[in-house]
Design a protein around this motif. Structure first.
Motif, short mmCIF file in Angstrom:
data_model
loop_
_atom_site.label_atom_id
_atom_site.label_comp_id
_atom_site.label_asym_id
_atom_site.label_seq_id
_atom_site.Cartn_x
_atom_site.Cartn_y
_atom_site.Cartn_z
N GLY A 182 -31.10 77.21 73.74
CA GLY A 182 -31.30 76.01 74.53
C GLY A 182 -30.68 74.78 73.87
O GLY A 182 -30.37 74.77 72.68
N ARG A 183 -30.48 73.75 74.65
CA ARG A 183 -29.87 72.52 74.16
C ARG A 183 -30.94 71.52 73.74
O ARG A 183 -32.04 71.50 74.30
N VAL A 184 -30.58 70.69 72.79
CA VAL A 184 -31.48 69.63 72.35
C VAL A 184 -31.55 68.58 73.45
O VAL A 184 -30.52 68.08 73.92
N PRO A 185 -32.75 68.21 73.92
CA PRO A 185 -32.85 67.26 75.03
C PRO A 185 -32.46 65.86 74.60
O PRO A 185 -32.45 65.51 73.41
N LEU A 186 -32.14 65.04 75.57
CA LEU A 186 -31.84 63.64 75.30
C LEU A 186 -33.10 62.90 74.86
O LEU A 186 -34.21 63.28 75.24
N PRO A 187 -32.94 61.86 74.03
CA PRO A 187 -34.12 61.11 73.57
C PRO A 187 -34.71 60.23 74.67
O PRO A 187 -34.74 59.00 74.57
#
Length: 386
Positions: A182-187
């Motif tokens: 999975g991708r790191v979500p936006l802050p």
């Protein structure tokens, strides 16, 4: 001097750590069941009784298998920030049975104190019946450290029980979505990494779960539509589940054993489309080798002889060229050549004075030299005006 003092202090600190016996805690993980151990400052750091340490003290941890630089392959470590507790979690496999010692080092970021602790893991088999019905769900509304404590985990099992047949549910595995690619979500507020939760039970799947995992639901998910859900979502609103990422595994029916291949005699059966080649007769390659080597050699020798004849045997010579030239042309050529040689001899023997233009302070108009004491500033630029 300061560097030497720092090295001495570090050596004394490491020696103290080696001499002090680290406290030991015994834990009993079970094969196939999720194991979660919380690392907090109250359980790891040792403070005197008369000193009150605030609960927001920044503490970081480093855990590894005794005698190894990293953790076992089934165990993971996570900590969101130094002011939050750390977690050791994972699911041991049958190959991990036995005793494992985990060494944990805690670092106090305020006082730079260091504390060590040993966790003795006695991995054994679980008691009770097997859990053949297993389901894995992707919870998009939480991070992995938010579901590791016992309270959120119990709340998730209770909410999932409304979608399952009556029976006891147990956590089998918890994995961060980042470990699954999975991708790191936006802050952005409300964005989470996501976590995969695997649950097992002795009760069969409900009709609702079977419909969610049906091929029709997968086809709707591929088209961007929500899957088929015939029952009320009891997990909402506390847990937001991605129903397009639900997998069901039924281990109640034993899988057929793989057929063991029977070794044959190495001879292929008769096949009308396969025509093996017949036995080839013996062949002598001496003639081919001689032709390959001798023919280019003979051609090279022939070309060499032809070139030598043209360059050495076809020369006319000076006498033949003189006989073929007319007498008038020969006299004219000899006269020009003799005159040229005579002029060259005369030019080499004459004595010519040095040109005046090469002498110092030469006046190009009068041909005279200027005295060296004459100021050049008083000499007119144009001699006609003098």
């Amino acid at each position: 001097m300061a560097a030497a003092l720092i090295w001495i202090l570090l050596a004394v600190l490491l020696a103290g750590l080696g001499d002090a016996e680290a406290p030991q805690t015994t834990l009993q993980p079970l094969v196939g069941r999720v194991f979660v151990h919380t690392l907090d400052q109250e359980a790891v750091l040792r403070h005197p009784e008369h000193i009150d340490v605030p609960p927001t003290t920044p503490v970081t941890y480093h855990a590894h298998l005794q005698g190894h630089p990293d953790l076992p392959r089934w165990l993971r470590y996570t900590q969101r920030s130094p002011r939050q507790p750390g977690f050791l979690y994972g699911t041991p496999t049958p190959e991990d049975r036995g005793r494992q010692v985990i060494e944990v080092t805690a670092y106090n970021r305020d006082s730079f104190d260091t504390t060590r602790q040993r966790l003795v893991l006695l991995i054994g088999d679980p008691e009770g019946p097997l859990l053949p019905y297993q389901a894995e769900l992707l919870v998009c509304s939480h991070d992995v450290e938010e579901v590791l404590p016992s309270t959120p985990a119990s709340r998730f099992l209770t909410a999932l029980g409304g979608l399952w047949e009556p029976g006891e549910l147990q956590l089998l595995n918890i994995t961060s979505a980042l470990d699954r690619g999975g991708r790191v979500p936006l802050p952005i507020e409300g964005r989470k990494e996501g976590v995969y939760i695997k649950v097992g039970s002795t009760s069969p799947f409900s009709t609702c779960l079977k419909m969610v995992a049906s091929p029709d639901s997968h086809a709707r998910c591929a088209q961007g539509q929500p899957p088929l859900l015939s029952c009320y979502d009891t997990l909402a609103p506390h847990f937001r589940v991605d129903w397009c990422n639900v997998s069901l595994v039924d281990k109640s029916v034993p899988e057929p054993a793989d057929e063991v291949p029977t070794p044959g005699d190495g001879i292929l059966e008769h096949d009308p489309f396969f025509c093996p080649p017949t036995e080839a007769t013996d062949r002598d390659f001496l003639t081919d080798a001689l032709v390959t080597l001798l023919v280019p050699l003979l051609v090279a020798l022939l070309l060499t002889a032809l070139l030598a004849y043209v360059m050495c045997c076809r020369r006319e010579g000076q006498l033949k060229r003189d006989l073929a030239t007319s007498d008038i042309q020969m006299v004219h050529h000899c006269t020009i050549r003799g005159n040229t040689e005579e002029l060259r001899q005369m030019a080499s023997s004459r004595e010519v004075p040095r040109p005046l233009s090469t002498l110092p302070m030469f006046n190009v108009r009068t041909g005279e030299r200027l005295p060296p004491q004459v100021d050049s500033a008083q000499v007119p630029l144009i001699l006609d005006q003098h």
